[in-house]
Design an enzyme around this catalytic site. Structure first.
Site, PDB file in Angstrom:
ATOM      1  N   ASP A   9     -12.291  20.338 -10.970  1.00 42.34           N
ATOM      2  CA  ASP A   9     -13.808  20.914 -10.252  1.00 42.34           C
ATOM      3  C   ASP A   9     -14.929  20.569 -11.073  1.00 42.34           C
ATOM      4  O   ASP A   9     -15.024  19.703 -12.239  1.00 42.34           O
ATOM      5  CB  ASP A   9     -13.911  22.584 -10.807  1.00 42.34           C
ATOM      6  CG  ASP A   9     -14.917  22.840 -10.038  1.00 42.34           C
ATOM      7  OD1 ASP A   9     -14.636  22.206  -8.611  1.00 42.34           O
ATOM      8  OD2 ASP A   9     -15.573  23.856 -10.503  1.00 42.34           O
ATOM      9  N   GLU A  11     -19.564  20.524 -10.517  1.00 42.45           N
ATOM     10  CA  GLU A  11     -21.226  21.673 -10.586  1.00 42.45           C
ATOM     11  C   GLU A  11     -22.080  20.894 -10.504  1.00 42.45           C
ATOM     12  O   GLU A  11     -22.007  19.788 -11.002  1.00 42.45           O
ATOM     13  CB  GLU A  11     -21.017  22.788 -11.516  1.00 42.45           C
ATOM     14  CG  GLU A  11     -19.812  24.089 -11.883  1.00 42.45           C
ATOM     15  CD  GLU A  11     -19.619  24.797 -10.860  1.00 42.45           C
ATOM     16  OE1 GLU A  11     -20.899  24.729  -9.527  1.00 42.45           O
ATOM     17  OE2 GLU A  11     -18.988  24.690 -10.508  1.00 42.45           O
ATOM     18  N   GLU A  54     -31.486  27.692  -6.046  1.00 42.13           N
ATOM     19  CA  GLU A  54     -30.095  27.931  -5.911  1.00 42.13           C
ATOM     20  C   GLU A  54     -29.041  27.909  -6.356  1.00 42.13           C
ATOM     21  O   GLU A  54     -28.406  28.110  -6.631  1.00 42.13           O
ATOM     22  CB  GLU A  54     -29.946  28.163  -4.026  1.00 42.13           C
ATOM     23  CG  GLU A  54     -30.305  26.497  -3.310  1.00 42.13           C
ATOM     24  CD  GLU A  54     -31.726  26.206  -3.113  1.00 42.13           C
ATOM     25  OE1 GLU A  54     -32.121  25.391  -2.963  1.00 42.13           O
ATOM     26  OE2 GLU A  54     -32.771  26.247  -4.302  1.00 42.13           O
ATOM     27  N   HIS A 156     -19.999  31.170 -10.936  1.00 38.31           N
ATOM     28  CA  HIS A 156     -18.996  29.478 -10.994  1.00 38.31           C
ATOM     29  C   HIS A 156     -18.719  28.838 -12.237  1.00 38.31           C
ATOM     30  O   HIS A 156     -20.570  27.738 -12.078  1.00 38.31           O
ATOM     31  CB  HIS A 156     -19.684  28.765  -9.372  1.00 38.31           C
ATOM     32  CG  HIS A 156     -18.722  29.111  -8.278  1.00 38.31           C
ATOM     33  ND1 HIS A 156     -18.286  28.296  -7.660  1.00 38.31           N
ATOM     34  CD2 HIS A 156     -19.436  30.253  -7.652  1.00 38.31           C
ATOM     35  CE1 HIS A 156     -17.456  29.839  -6.529  1.00 38.31           C
ATOM     36  NE2 HIS A 156     -18.412  30.649  -6.840  1.00 38.31           N
ATOM     37  N   ASP A 161     -13.267  27.393 -13.454  1.00 37.22           N
ATOM     38  CA  ASP A 161     -12.984  27.296 -11.549  1.00 37.22           C
ATOM     39  C   ASP A 161     -10.906  26.174 -11.919  1.00 37.22           C
ATOM     40  O   ASP A 161     -10.292  26.007 -10.868  1.00 37.22           O
ATOM     41  CB  ASP A 161     -14.023  26.751 -10.994  1.00 37.22           C
ATOM     42  CG  ASP A 161     -15.141  27.075 -10.348  1.00 37.22           C
ATOM     43  OD1 ASP A 161     -14.662  28.525 -10.807  1.00 37.22           O
ATOM     44  OD2 ASP A 161     -15.507  27.146  -9.386  1.00 37.22           O
TER      45      ASP A 161
END
Length: 245
Positions: A9, A11, A54, A156, A161
């Protein structure tokens, strides 16, 4: 030897690697023979740009947080990531997103793409949509479906994750694995699963319908009228019996 699987995963600063968004966190957990190993890689990465508000709300990684963690730019860790995933099967939820960002970062460094590294990509989002058509297929939804505890997932994060996705993937593929009839220990060798013999009685108890149940059955067939396939079968059987008599 069994192929390595990497639960992976990332980000990022946003959604679009082709428009200047960058990777800010990478996590990969190694799994062999459906067992997690101690060979893992977790890195924070400085994006060398600003962090949109965001995006920070999603994963909690601001530029200040990354600098406090002494996060290096991707150029310093890209080869380490490429070497870690080389030749492995990558288990990713919404693989198009993560593969797009990793390939963009590799390309900036002149490194091989994920495909050129010999990696096979398995997308658990696509798997979930095929297994449960028309139903939610997010990681949160799958955790709920398979009773995977996600109480520690406040934001997250690539590492948490990956941990959740590993449990979800094992749950999603458990039936398929069980149907293989054993565990693959070495290439070409299969550990057979011993299945106990089912013992059955020599005679089965037959419970016949009573008069009320037979009458109800006949009324139900009458209500079906000409559409009743059962009646047509009975008529055919009787005709055949008469012809052979």
């Amino acid at each position: 030897m069994s192929q390595r699987q990497i639960i992976l995963d990332t980000e990022t600063t946003g959604l679009y690697p082709e428009n200047g968004d960058r990777l800010v966190e990478f996590a990969g957990l190694e799994m062999i023979n459906r067992q997690m190993t101690d060979s893992n890689l977790h890195l924070y990465v400085h994006p060398e740009r600003d962090m949109p508000e965001e995006a920070a709300k999603v994963h909690g990684l601001t530029i200040d947080v990354l600098e406090a963690k002494n996060a290096p730019p991707f150029a310093q860790v890209g080869k380490q990531i490429a070497d870690f995933i080389r030749g492995a099967e990558l288990i990713i939820h919404n693989a198009k997103f993560d593969v797009g960002f990793l390939n963009m970062e590799f390309r900036r460094m002149g490194l091989p793409s994920i495909e050129e590294l010999g990696c096979k990509v398995t997308d658990t989002l696509a798997m979930a949509r095929e297994m449960f058509p028309g139903q939610k297929a997010s990681l949160d939804a799958l955790c709920n479906r398979f009773s995977v505890d996600r109480s520690k997932r406040v934001l997250h994060g690539a590492l948490i994750d990956c941990e959740l996705l590993g449990e979800v993937y094992l749950a999603m593929t458990r039936q398929q694995f069980d149907l293989m009839g054993g565990e693959v220990e070495e290439e070409g060798e299969v550990k057979q699963t011993v299945i106990a013999e089912t013992k059955r009685t020599s005679q089965l108890k037959v419970i016949k319908a009573n008069a009320d149940e037979l009458a109800a059955h006949e009324k139900y067939l009458d209500d079906l009228g000409e559409a009743c396939v059962w009646r047509k079968a009975e008529t055919s059987d009787e005709a055949n019996a008469g012809a052979s008599a």
